[in-house]
Design a protein around this motif. Structure first.
Motif, PDB file in Angstrom:
ATOM      1  N   GLN A  54     -22.755 -95.745  -8.495  1.00  0.00           N
ATOM      2  CA  GLN A  54     -22.886 -95.086  -7.931  1.00  0.00           C
ATOM      3  C   GLN A  54     -23.995 -94.609  -6.964  1.00  0.00           C
ATOM      4  O   GLN A  54     -24.403 -94.405  -6.432  1.00  0.00           O
ATOM      5  CB  GLN A  54     -22.256 -93.277  -8.229  1.00  0.00           C
ATOM      6  CG  GLN A  54     -20.346 -93.882  -7.933  1.00  0.00           C
ATOM      7  CD  GLN A  54     -20.144 -94.334  -6.599  1.00  0.00           C
ATOM      8  OE1 GLN A  54     -20.028 -94.702  -5.588  1.00  0.00           O
ATOM      9  NE2 GLN A  54     -18.661 -95.075  -6.932  1.00  0.00           N
ATOM     10  N   ARG A  55     -25.153 -93.924  -7.927  1.00  0.00           N
ATOM     11  CA  ARG A  55     -26.261 -93.538  -7.709  1.00  0.00           C
ATOM     12  C   ARG A  55     -26.799 -94.747  -7.720  1.00  0.00           C
ATOM     13  O   ARG A  55     -27.916 -95.149  -6.403  1.00  0.00           O
ATOM     14  CB  ARG A  55     -27.336 -92.629  -8.988  1.00  0.00           C
ATOM     15  CG  ARG A  55     -26.537 -91.084  -8.846  1.00  0.00           C
ATOM     16  CD  ARG A  55     -27.490 -90.584  -9.904  1.00  0.00           C
ATOM     17  NE  ARG A  55     -26.905 -90.824 -11.329  1.00  0.00           N
ATOM     18  CZ  ARG A  55     -26.013 -90.936 -11.690  1.00  0.00           C
ATOM     19  NH1 ARG A  55     -25.026 -89.846 -11.446  1.00  0.00           N
ATOM     20  NH2 ARG A  55     -25.457 -90.871 -13.126  1.00  0.00           N
ATOM     21  N   ALA A  56     -26.331 -95.639  -8.176  1.00  0.00           N
ATOM     22  CA  ALA A  56     -27.336 -97.120  -7.988  1.00  0.00           C
ATOM     23  C   ALA A  56     -27.139 -98.128  -6.828  1.00  0.00           C
ATOM     24  O   ALA A  56     -27.925 -98.926  -5.832  1.00  0.00           O
ATOM     25  CB  ALA A  56     -27.614 -98.284  -9.494  1.00  0.00           C
ATOM     26  N   VAL A  76     -29.033 -98.141 -13.871  1.00  0.00           N
ATOM     27  CA  VAL A  76     -27.481 -98.044 -14.135  1.00  0.00           C
ATOM     28  C   VAL A  76     -28.164 -98.243 -16.351  1.00  0.00           C
ATOM     29  O   VAL A  76     -27.070 -97.602 -16.660  1.00  0.00           O
ATOM     30  CB  VAL A  76     -27.075 -99.036 -14.019  1.00  0.00           C
ATOM     31  CG1 VAL A  76     -25.535 -99.129 -14.417  1.00  0.00           C
ATOM     32  CG2 VAL A  76     -26.714 -98.817 -12.594  1.00  0.00           C
ATOM     33  N   LYS A  77     -28.859 -99.385 -16.713  1.00  0.00           N
ATOM     34  CA  LYS A  77     -29.018 -99.451 -17.626  1.00  0.00           C
ATOM     35  C   LYS A  77     -29.290 -98.079 -18.625  1.00  0.00           C
ATOM     36  O   LYS A  77     -29.000 -97.989 -19.860  1.00  0.00           O
ATOM     37  CB  LYS A  77     -29.686-100.445 -17.691  1.00  0.00           C
ATOM     38  CG  LYS A  77     -29.242-102.108 -17.783  1.00  0.00           C
ATOM     39  CD  LYS A  77     -29.868-102.724 -18.162  1.00  0.00           C
ATOM     40  CE  LYS A  77     -29.597-104.272 -18.142  1.00  0.00           C
ATOM     41  NZ  LYS A  77     -30.653-105.528 -17.675  1.00  0.00           N
ATOM     42  N   HIS A  78     -30.447 -97.840 -18.522  1.00  0.00           N
ATOM     43  CA  HIS A  78     -30.713 -96.273 -18.893  1.00  0.00           C
ATOM     44  C   HIS A  78     -30.128 -95.846 -19.168  1.00  0.00           C
ATOM     45  O   HIS A  78     -30.003 -94.871 -20.166  1.00  0.00           O
ATOM     46  CB  HIS A  78     -31.893 -96.426 -17.959  1.00  0.00           C
ATOM     47  CG  HIS A  78     -32.925 -94.813 -18.566  1.00  0.00           C
ATOM     48  ND1 HIS A  78     -33.579 -94.959 -20.006  1.00  0.00           N
ATOM     49  CD2 HIS A  78     -33.025 -93.344 -17.780  1.00  0.00           C
ATOM     50  CE1 HIS A  78     -34.081 -93.698 -19.912  1.00  0.00           C
ATOM     51  NE2 HIS A  78     -33.491 -92.894 -18.703  1.00  0.00           N
ATOM     52  N   GLU A  79     -29.408 -94.905 -18.043  1.00  0.00           N
ATOM     53  CA  GLU A  79     -27.911 -94.049 -17.932  1.00  0.00           C
ATOM     54  C   GLU A  79     -27.251 -94.242 -19.386  1.00  0.00           C
ATOM     55  O   GLU A  79     -26.727 -93.039 -20.220  1.00  0.00           O
ATOM     56  CB  GLU A  79     -27.670 -93.420 -16.877  1.00  0.00           C
ATOM     57  CG  GLU A  79     -28.684 -92.777 -15.422  1.00  0.00           C
ATOM     58  CD  GLU A  79     -27.940 -92.632 -14.436  1.00  0.00           C
ATOM     59  OE1 GLU A  79     -27.189 -91.874 -14.152  1.00  0.00           O
ATOM     60  OE2 GLU A  79     -28.443 -92.907 -13.051  1.00  0.00           O
ATOM     61  N   VAL A  80     -26.951 -95.695 -19.281  1.00  0.00           N
ATOM     62  CA  VAL A  80     -25.622 -95.983 -19.451  1.00  0.00           C
ATOM     63  C   VAL A  80     -26.406 -95.767 -21.078  1.00  0.00           C
ATOM     64  O   VAL A  80     -25.451 -95.534 -22.332  1.00  0.00           O
ATOM     65  CB  VAL A  80     -24.686 -96.756 -19.588  1.00  0.00           C
ATOM     66  CG1 VAL A  80     -24.155 -97.418 -20.539  1.00  0.00           C
ATOM     67  CG2 VAL A  80     -24.282 -97.336 -17.733  1.00  0.00           C
ATOM     68  N   VAL A  81     -26.935 -96.284 -21.739  1.00  0.00           N
ATOM     69  CA  VAL A  81     -27.444 -96.373 -22.631  1.00  0.00           C
ATOM     70  C   VAL A  81     -27.900 -95.498 -23.640  1.00  0.00           C
ATOM     71  O   VAL A  81     -27.567 -95.067 -24.927  1.00  0.00           O
ATOM     72  CB  VAL A  81     -29.263 -97.542 -22.743  1.00  0.00           C
ATOM     73  CG1 VAL A  81     -30.020 -97.533 -24.221  1.00  0.00           C
ATOM     74  CG2 VAL A  81     -29.021 -98.438 -22.512  1.00  0.00           C
TER      75      VAL A  81
END
Length: 198
Positions: A54-56, A76-81
């Motif tokens: 949503q933020r991205a 997105v990758k940074h937040e999910v990882v």
């Protein structure tokens, strides 16, 4: 021979009964707990993915976002990882003229009433790729005022290895999507053309 009083005392004895009962219940309890932990982790990972998406997606709606697509995906990758270190993410974006067009096939004239675009039937090439498609979305961020379907697929290995004992696959795949309209930084441009089915 055992005295009758000894047999009656043995019938009433309950020493060690709790251990036996626990030994019978423990495997089932362990499987239920592992299933709950696994389900809870999956829900949490999906929630993190949806929030990051949503933020991205909001960052993708501004003019010039096409120049920073990889940076937006990296957010997105940074937040999910942070939550799922071994996650593999796959991104896709499709642009539509309107929200009502999302996931809809391109229009065509079904002259032979068979429900298939064939035999030279005319169609509207809404995404400008030169062929009739089941989904009229054009790949990419689109232009001003376009509705963009932003989808992220996440794949990761289960955190609780005993999950396979209860019939769950070793890897989890989940998908999150959102549709937002690009900001009105320009006039909306159409790439639609008329073509003929093969």
């Amino acid at each position: 021979m055992i005295a009758p009083q000894s047999l009656k005392a043995l019938e009433r004895a309950s020493d060690g009964a709790a251990v036996v009962e626990f030994a019978l219940v423990a495997p089932t309890l362990a499987l239920v707990l592992i299933g709950l932990f696994d389900m809870g982790f999956s829900v949490y990972a999906n929630t993190m993915l949806q929030g990051a998406l949503q933020r991205a997606a909001r960052a993708s709606t501004v003019e010039g976002a096409a120049n920073i697509v990889s940076s937006i995906d990296d957010m997105v990758k940074h937040e999910v990882v942070e939550v799922v270190p071994d996650a593999t993410l796959t991104f896709s974006r499709k642009a539509y003229a309107n929200f009502s067009d999302v996931g809809v096939a391109e229009d065509f004239t079904d002259a032979n009433d068979n429900g298939v675009c064939d035999d030279g039937e005319a169609y509207e090439d809404a995404n400008g790729n030169g062929t009739w498609d089941q989904d009229r979305g054009a790949s990419g961020l689109g232009g001003a005022r376009d509705a963009v379907l932003y989808t992220v697929s996440m794949r990761y290995s289960r955190k609780f290895p005993m999950a396979s004992l209860i019939g769950l696959p070793e890897t989890v795949t989940s998908t999150a999507s959102t549709v937002l309209r690009n900001q009105p930084y320009d006039l909306q441009k159409s790439v639609a053309k008329v073509g003929n089915c093969t």
